[in-house]
Write an enzyme that holds these catalytic residues in place. Structure first.
Site, short mmCIF file in Angstrom:
data_model
loop_
_atom_site.label_atom_id
_atom_site.label_comp_id
_atom_site.label_asym_id
_atom_site.label_seq_id
_atom_site.Cartn_x
_atom_site.Cartn_y
_atom_site.Cartn_z
N ILE A 1 34.68 23.43 -22.40
CA ILE A 1 35.81 23.05 -21.57
C ILE A 1 37.09 23.07 -22.40
O ILE A 1 38.15 23.50 -21.95
CB ILE A 1 35.57 21.68 -20.93
CG1 ILE A 1 34.33 21.80 -20.07
CG2 ILE A 1 36.76 21.24 -20.12
CD1 ILE A 1 34.06 20.63 -19.20
N PHE A 2 36.93 22.65 -23.65
CA PHE A 2 38.05 22.64 -24.56
C PHE A 2 38.67 24.03 -24.66
O PHE A 2 39.88 24.21 -24.55
CB PHE A 2 37.52 22.20 -25.92
CG PHE A 2 38.53 21.45 -26.71
CD1 PHE A 2 38.81 21.82 -28.01
CD2 PHE A 2 39.19 20.37 -26.16
CE1 PHE A 2 39.74 21.12 -28.73
CE2 PHE A 2 40.12 19.67 -26.89
CZ PHE A 2 40.40 20.05 -28.18
N CYS A 3 37.80 25.04 -24.84
CA CYS A 3 38.29 26.41 -24.98
C CYS A 3 39.02 26.82 -23.71
O CYS A 3 40.13 27.33 -23.75
CB CYS A 3 37.14 27.38 -25.23
SG CYS A 3 36.34 27.05 -26.78
N GLY B 1 -2.49 -8.58 -9.77
CA GLY B 1 -3.66 -8.59 -10.63
C GLY B 1 -4.94 -8.15 -9.93
O GLY B 1 -5.91 -7.76 -10.57
N GLY C 1 31.82 19.92 -24.45
CA GLY C 1 33.22 19.73 -24.82
C GLY C 1 33.84 21.03 -25.27
O GLY C 1 34.93 21.40 -24.84
N TYR D 1 0.84 -1.20 0.00
CA TYR D 1 0.00 0.00 0.00
C TYR D 1 0.87 1.25 0.00
O TYR D 1 0.58 2.22 -0.67
CB TYR D 1 -0.93 0.00 1.22
CG TYR D 1 -2.16 -0.86 1.06
CD1 TYR D 1 -2.88 -0.84 -0.13
CD2 TYR D 1 -2.61 -1.66 2.09
CE1 TYR D 1 -4.02 -1.62 -0.28
CE2 TYR D 1 -3.75 -2.44 1.96
CZ TYR D 1 -4.45 -2.42 0.77
OH TYR D 1 -5.57 -3.18 0.62
N PHE D 2 1.96 1.19 0.76
CA PHE D 2 2.81 2.38 0.81
C PHE D 2 3.43 2.66 -0.55
O PHE D 2 3.45 3.80 -1.01
CB PHE D 2 3.91 2.25 1.87
CG PHE D 2 4.79 3.46 1.92
CD1 PHE D 2 4.34 4.62 2.55
CD2 PHE D 2 6.03 3.48 1.31
CE1 PHE D 2 5.12 5.76 2.57
CE2 PHE D 2 6.81 4.62 1.32
CZ PHE D 2 6.36 5.76 1.96
N ASP E 1 38.28 20.48 3.36
CA ASP E 1 37.74 21.75 3.82
C ASP E 1 36.41 21.55 4.53
O ASP E 1 35.44 22.26 4.28
CB ASP E 1 37.61 22.72 2.64
CG ASP E 1 37.42 24.16 3.11
OD1 ASP E 1 37.69 24.44 4.31
OD2 ASP E 1 36.99 25.00 2.31
N LYS F 1 23.12 17.83 -16.51
CA LYS F 1 22.36 18.72 -17.36
C LYS F 1 23.21 19.95 -17.66
O LYS F 1 23.86 20.48 -16.77
CB LYS F 1 21.10 19.12 -16.60
CG LYS F 1 19.98 19.49 -17.50
CD LYS F 1 18.69 19.55 -16.71
CE LYS F 1 17.78 18.39 -17.06
NZ LYS F 1 16.62 18.25 -16.24
#
Ligand SMILES: *[C@@H]1O[C@H](CO)[C@@H](O)[C@H](O)[C@H]1NC(C)=O
Ligand SMILES: *[C@@H]1O[C@H](CO)[C@@H](O)[C@H](O)[C@H]1NC(C)=O
Ligand SMILES: *[C@@H]1O[C@H](CO)[C@@H](O)[C@H](O)[C@H]1NC(C)=O
Ligand SMILES: *[C@@H]1O[C@H](CO)[C@@H](O)[C@H](O)[C@H]1NC(C)=O
Length: 621
Positions: free
Chosen positions: A294-296, A163, A291, A132-133, A471, A345
């Site tokens: 980060i590449f730049c 069923g 990419g 049920y939960f 840290d 994302k």
């Protein structure tokens, strides 16, 4: 009847009327009652919303979040027993439209009083292993409760078989007289997700927060809401899809799903093929966007060569033999980046601007961290500059309840924006200031300590390679709505297996004052015992309710001095009382507190090898 009798009876009538309407104006919020299937706490609305409205039956609305099995107009309509054409119309989508996972869907229902409670019925066929939960919380996302299911079906939970069909009462309600007088025509049963506030949900529907609080028997002092529960939102007009449009997953990265406007190819296998192509294209686009960014950065950094070794060492590719050809190297780099991009994302800057009202001061939490609302959920958005790939890579690898989750990233004009899960109750350090006389109970403190220990233990033992946080401090421990702790800020985290198992040494001492272990300050030695020392300090803060700076005011050299009167003097118990946070007012088990003090003493040992491991600590906690 004389004049005074008239006055008094009018008064009684008025009083009765107003008392009644106070009661009638609200449906008590369910709080955490829905998780206790064996108890029917009828001070909450766990069995349903009471029939206290002016109508026995009315139009009401629910929200539902699309999930893989129930992600289209027909499947959701079937699950919740509603008319598919009304569902598609309300959400302004085609009759056969598919929703993105977690997209919020508005559901129109007819809500009727069945005996004591309002409900909208649907029926559901039990699947293997259902409880049920599980049905109430997972399948119906909190639109029903285990208690209501049990009451409705009069079938003991152990007699569920595959069923079998059961009736599922969905939680809905009709406006009370008071609400009706205020112009409220509909009540929306909104499904709360984590990190949400009553104010946020109210704003979404243009409703006054006070009215929503009242509708749920909540108040400004008592406004905590929990995920997988329903919150009633009083509406004057039917809700519209534009109000929940913010809950559509952002358009970039491109969705793997075909948009509803694409006509379906005739055969099933054709369709799969289209999905596959879109999927592959989608991930290529994500990978290339990410990419390229980060590449730049990467090449810009290498050209600048500001910090010779350390900055470029953050990239796995550079650790490969240096005589490797540049293009092969970049291939490795692409591979590692595209694997990150698949699980994270990538937000556009515009999306983050929209989420934080253009990074308005109102949304600023602290420093460069903003609170944003993305898809109807709160997120913490942190602006960072410099190289963050290390933190991203680490966070992307770990998945632990006690370590803050990174959900996405964005990049704009040289700055990174990291999107994290939102912790409603903020940093632990805030709780040492006793704002509004709020403070943590003994049990909460112990839970927080064991959460931190669990998170660190995971970091030390189960990440590959193992990491040291480096840290840990009370600003980097965040508390969620249930006061469960999550460790954040992995900017300084280092892996420990560099140099063939030798522990790393550094000359670049960074960390937070007061928490840094002596061997690190003196020799720059980096081992997991660094975190153990910091954990000891943190525990001392938790126990005393004082921030580290304040603690140092009372001692000559080391904080472990403070523990001597408790551990080594005859009137230890009394001294313990002086050490402990006075807001606890003695409400703690002193034997356990004494054990914790001993543990702290061990953590603060000067010699790292004399300190316990996080694993030991976890066991003793
Ligand atoms: C709550 O439950 C108790 C015991 O089952 C019952 O006596 C009481 O009347 C109930 N209260 C309401 C408001 O239904
Ligand atoms: C819902 O189902 C229950 C049990 O099947 C029934 O007693 C009740 O009247 C129904 N309520 C509505 C509003 O249809
Ligand atoms: C309730 O369901 C949600 C969604 O599936 C799940 O994440 C959550 O863990 C469930 N709650 C409990 C207490 O199992
Ligand atoms: C949805 O239905 C419309 C009309 O009934 C049809 O033209 C369209 O191709 C369908 N789209 C999908 C994705 O099934």
């Amino acid at each position: 009847m004389n004049y005074s009798q008239l006055v008094s009876s009018t008064c009684t009538l008025l009083c009765l009327n107003s008392c009644c309407s106070v009661i009638l104006a609200q449906q008590p919020y369910i709080k955490k009652a829905a998780t206790l299937c064996d108890s029917r706490d009828n001070s909450t609305s766990v069995l349903g919303y009471t029939c206290n409205g002016i109508s026995q039956s009315c139009r009401a609305y629910l929200t539902f979040r699309a999930q893989p099995q129930f992600d289209s107009v027909p499947t959701i309509a079937k699950l919740l027993a509603v008319d598919p054409s009304q569902l598609s119309e309300l959400n302004s989508v085609a009759q056969n439209a598919t929703f993105d996972t977690d997209q919020m869907v508005l559901v129109p229902v007819t809500c009727s009083c069945s005996g004591q409670y309002y409900q909208a019925n649907t029926s559901y066929a039990i699947q293997h292993d259902d409880t049920y939960f599980f049905i109430a919380n997972n399948t119906f996302q909190g639109l029903s409760t285990c208690q209501a299911l049990q009451a409705q079906n009069r079938n003991p939970a152990r007699n569920l078989y595959s069923g079998m069909r059961i009736t599922v009462p969905l939680r809905c309600a009709c406006p009370t007289k008071n609400q009706n007088d205020d112009g409220v025509k509909y009540l929306l049963s909104y499904l709360v997700t984590s990190g949400q506030f009553v104010s946020l949900i109210s704003n979404k529907f243009g409703v006054n927060t006070g009215n929503t609080l009242r509708a749920n028997g909540l108040s400004e002092q008592d406004d905590t809401i929990y995920p997988f529960t329903t919150l009633l939102v009083p509406l004057q007009d039917p809700p519209s899809s534009s109000q929940v449009v913010g809950s559509t997953p952002p358009p970039s990265p491109p969705s793997y799903r075909t948009p509803p406007s694409v006509p379906p190819p005739s055969g099933g296998s054709n369709k799969t093929w289209v999905y596959a192509v879109v999927g592959v294209l989608g991930s290529l686009i994500i990978a290339s966007v990410f990419g390229t960014i980060i590449f730049c950065m990467f090449f810009r950094k290498r050209k600048q060569k500001a910090e010779p070794a350390s900055s470029s060492h953050n990239f796995e590719s550079v650790q490969k033999p240096l005589n490797k050809k540049e293009d092969e190297e970049s291939q490795d780099f692409w591979d590692s980046i595209s694997s990150i991009a698949q699980s994270l994302k990538v937000y556009t800057f515009e999306e983050l601007k929209a989420a934080t009202e253009d990074f308005s001061p109102a949304c600023l939490i602290k420093g460069s961290v903003y609170r944003g609302s993305i898809n109807g959920d709160f997120a913490a958005i942190k602006k960072m500059n410099g190289d963050v790939t290390k933190e991203i890579k680490l966070l992307n690898k770990i998945n632990h309840f006690n370590l803050i989750r990174l959900s996405g990233v964005s990049f704009n004009e040289g700055d990174w924006y990291l999107v994290y899960e939102y912790a409603t109750n903020g940093p632990l350090s805030d709780w040492f200031h006793k704002i509004d006389k709020k403070f943590l109970s003994w049990n909460q403190r112990v839970q927080i300590a064991s959460d931190i220990a669990t998170g660190l233990n995971y970091l030390h033992r189960y990440t590959s390679p193992p990491h040291v946080h480096k840290d840990l401090n009370s600003n980097n421990v965040l508390l969620d709505g249930d006061f469960r702790a999550k460790i954040a800020n992995f900017g300084l985290a280092r892996s420990t297996d560099e140099q063939e198992g030798q522990f790393a040494l550094t000359r670049h001492i960074v960390g937070t004052k007061g928490y840094m272990a002596p061997e690190y300050l003196e020799n720059g030695l980096i081992t997991p015992k660094l975190d153990v020392y910091a954990f000891g300090i943190l525990m001392l803060e938790i126990l005393t309710g004082k921030e580290v700076a304040l603690l140092y005011e009372g001692v000559n050299t080391e904080l472990s001095e403070m523990l001597i009167p408790v551990l080594h003097e005859e009137n230890g118990k009394e001294n313990l009382r002086n050490l402990m946070d006075s807001s606890l007012q003695g409400n703690y088990p002193s034997n356990l507190a004494l054990l914790v003090v001993k543990l702290i003493d061990h953590c603060l040992k000067k010699e790292p090898s004399h300190r316990p491991s996080m694993d030991n600590i976890l066991q003793s906690l």
